[in-house]
Design an enzyme around this catalytic site. Structure first.
Site, PDB file in Angstrom:
ATOM      1  N   SER A  79     -41.419 -72.548 118.960  1.00  0.00           N
ATOM      2  CA  SER A  79     -41.363 -71.519 117.908  1.00  0.00           C
ATOM      3  C   SER A  79     -41.709 -70.139 118.451  1.00  0.00           C
ATOM      4  O   SER A  79     -41.250 -69.133 117.903  1.00  0.00           O
ATOM      5  CB  SER A  79     -42.320 -71.866 116.768  1.00  0.00           C
ATOM      6  OG  SER A  79     -41.899 -73.027 116.112  1.00  0.00           O
ATOM      7  N   THR A 132     -44.453 -68.272 114.873  1.00  0.00           N
ATOM      8  CA  THR A 132     -43.337 -67.545 114.243  1.00  0.00           C
ATOM      9  C   THR A 132     -43.784 -66.206 113.653  1.00  0.00           C
ATOM     10  O   THR A 132     -43.223 -65.160 114.014  1.00  0.00           O
ATOM     11  CB  THR A 132     -42.639 -68.422 113.181  1.00  0.00           C
ATOM     12  OG1 THR A 132     -42.358 -69.688 113.759  1.00  0.00           O
ATOM     13  CG2 THR A 132     -41.363 -67.779 112.676  1.00  0.00           C
TER      14      THR A 132
HETATM   15 ZN   LIG Z   1     -42.721 -77.392 116.196  1.00  0.00          ZN
END
Ligand SMILES: [Zn+2]
Length: 364
Positions: A79, A132
């Site tokens: 991510s 993220t």
């Molecule tokens: Zn993951």
């Protein structure tokens, strides 16, 4: 006299014709809502569609594309690298937060939007320092540097951020209370969804859990769609020039890692509610673009043949995972509103911020 009436009528008709022609033209993009389902591949989306007894918001998408998610050093991204790719337009190594392969900070789309006077915000369902959201507010060589990431967030200048991760700000090894720093910059600090809903404009730091927020299966309720709606209203009030908002359905990924289809489906359905909020906002606010995608697929989820499928209905569907990790398959891109047609292609994940920045007219 009669001639004059006919001429007046013709003129009127011409005016109506040209005006409707003008309003049918797409308005320039002013607001962008970028929505990332962490670990949300095509099967995750379709599993949610099979569960729902109504058409999902996903199905309102006007243009669909595909995104290649690989990172600079791995066919299968994490991510951090994918978040950095989608925030900055740079492919980087797994684990990197807002830095390139030389560990040099690279500007993200939220920073570029702020320079142009747009309001910016981040709404997630995990710890706000997770990879993220971090990619849109921080620059660190490793996603593991959660306290450094929290410091970056506190000085990022973002209008609002809402999620978990309170301990990264208040219970730190260095003893610094980052909420003090945030208050000095004019942020309201909210510890509950009700407190979030009491803020109508200005800066907001929503720290709604010590670490990650609860899963849907643990009773998170309508936090994500409601926080998304509140964020949209605050950002709209904060700048007449427009805004950039990133919303993450963070825990679809957790279900994939745990090979738990219930978690995947409930988190994807929750994310879909937030998508409906975003699409409805775009309907009411011309010049709004909504882009929904994933950073990667998690779990290698598939729906294999199962004889009882149609006799047992949805309960006859088997959800089969092939890994506890991420996979390297392309992920879908769903676009809605102003400029949506630009996303109906097969693209690199790094093309997403490039296209969005171009549509907002952000200088390089
Ligand atoms: Zn993951």
């Amino acid at each position: 006299m009669r001639n004059l009436t006919i001429r007046t009528m013709l003129l009127f008709l011409l005016l109506v014709f040209f005006q409707s022609g003008a309003s049918a033209q797409e308005p320039p993009v002013k607001n962008i809502i970028f929505m990332i389902g962490d670990g949300m591949g095509l099967t995750q989306t379709y599993s949610a569609m099979l569960r729902a007894e109504r058409p999902l918001a996903f199905e309102r998408a006007q243009y669909i594309g595909l995104s290649k998610t690989y990172s600079a050093n791995n066919r299968v991204t994490d991510s951090a690298a994918s978040g950095t790719a989608m925030a900055t337009g740079h492919k980087t190594y797994n684990g990197a937060i807002g830095v390139d392969t030389d560990k040099k900070p690279v500007e993200n789309i939220a920073e570029r939007a702020r320079k142009k006077g747009l309001a910016t915000g981040i709404v997630v369902t995990k710890d706000i320092t997770d990879a993220t959201p971090a990619a849109f507010m921080s620059h660190q060589p490793s996603r593991k540097m959660a306290e450094e990431i929290a410091s970056d967030i506190a000085s990022s200048g973002v209008d609002l951020f809402i999620g978990g991760g309170r301990n990264r700000f208040e219970q730190r090894k260095d003893g610094i209370d980052l909420t003090d720093r945030l208050r000095k910059q004019g942020y309201e600090i909210a510890y509950t969804l009700d407190e979030v809903k009491n803020v109508n404009s200005g800066k907001l730091a929503g720290l709604l859990a010590p670490g990650h927020m609860k899963k849907m299966t643990e009773g998170r309720g309508d936090y994500l769609p409601e926080a998304t709606a509140q964020a949209l209203s605050i950002l709209k009030n904060n700048s007449p020039k427009g805004f950039f908002l990133m919303v993450e359905g963070s825990q679809i990924d957790s279900g994939g890692h745990a090979n738990d289809a219930e978690v995947v489906i409930s988190e994807t359905l929750d994310f879909d509610k937030a998508i409906a909020v975003a699409f409805d906002f775009a309907d009411r606010n011309p010049g709004t673009l909504v882009v929904v995608t994933a950073d990667h697929e998690t779990g290698g989820l598939t729906i294999p043949s199962n004889k009882s499928d149609f006799t047992l209905g949805e309960s006859g569907i088997q959800h089969l995972f092939s890994t506890k990790g991420h996979t390297g398959v392309m992920v879908p891109v769903y676009a809605y509103g102003a400029g949506a047609r630009n996303f109906s292609t097969i693209m690199e994940n790094t093309d997403l911020p490039k296209k969005m920045a171009a549509l907002l007219g952000l200088p390089q």
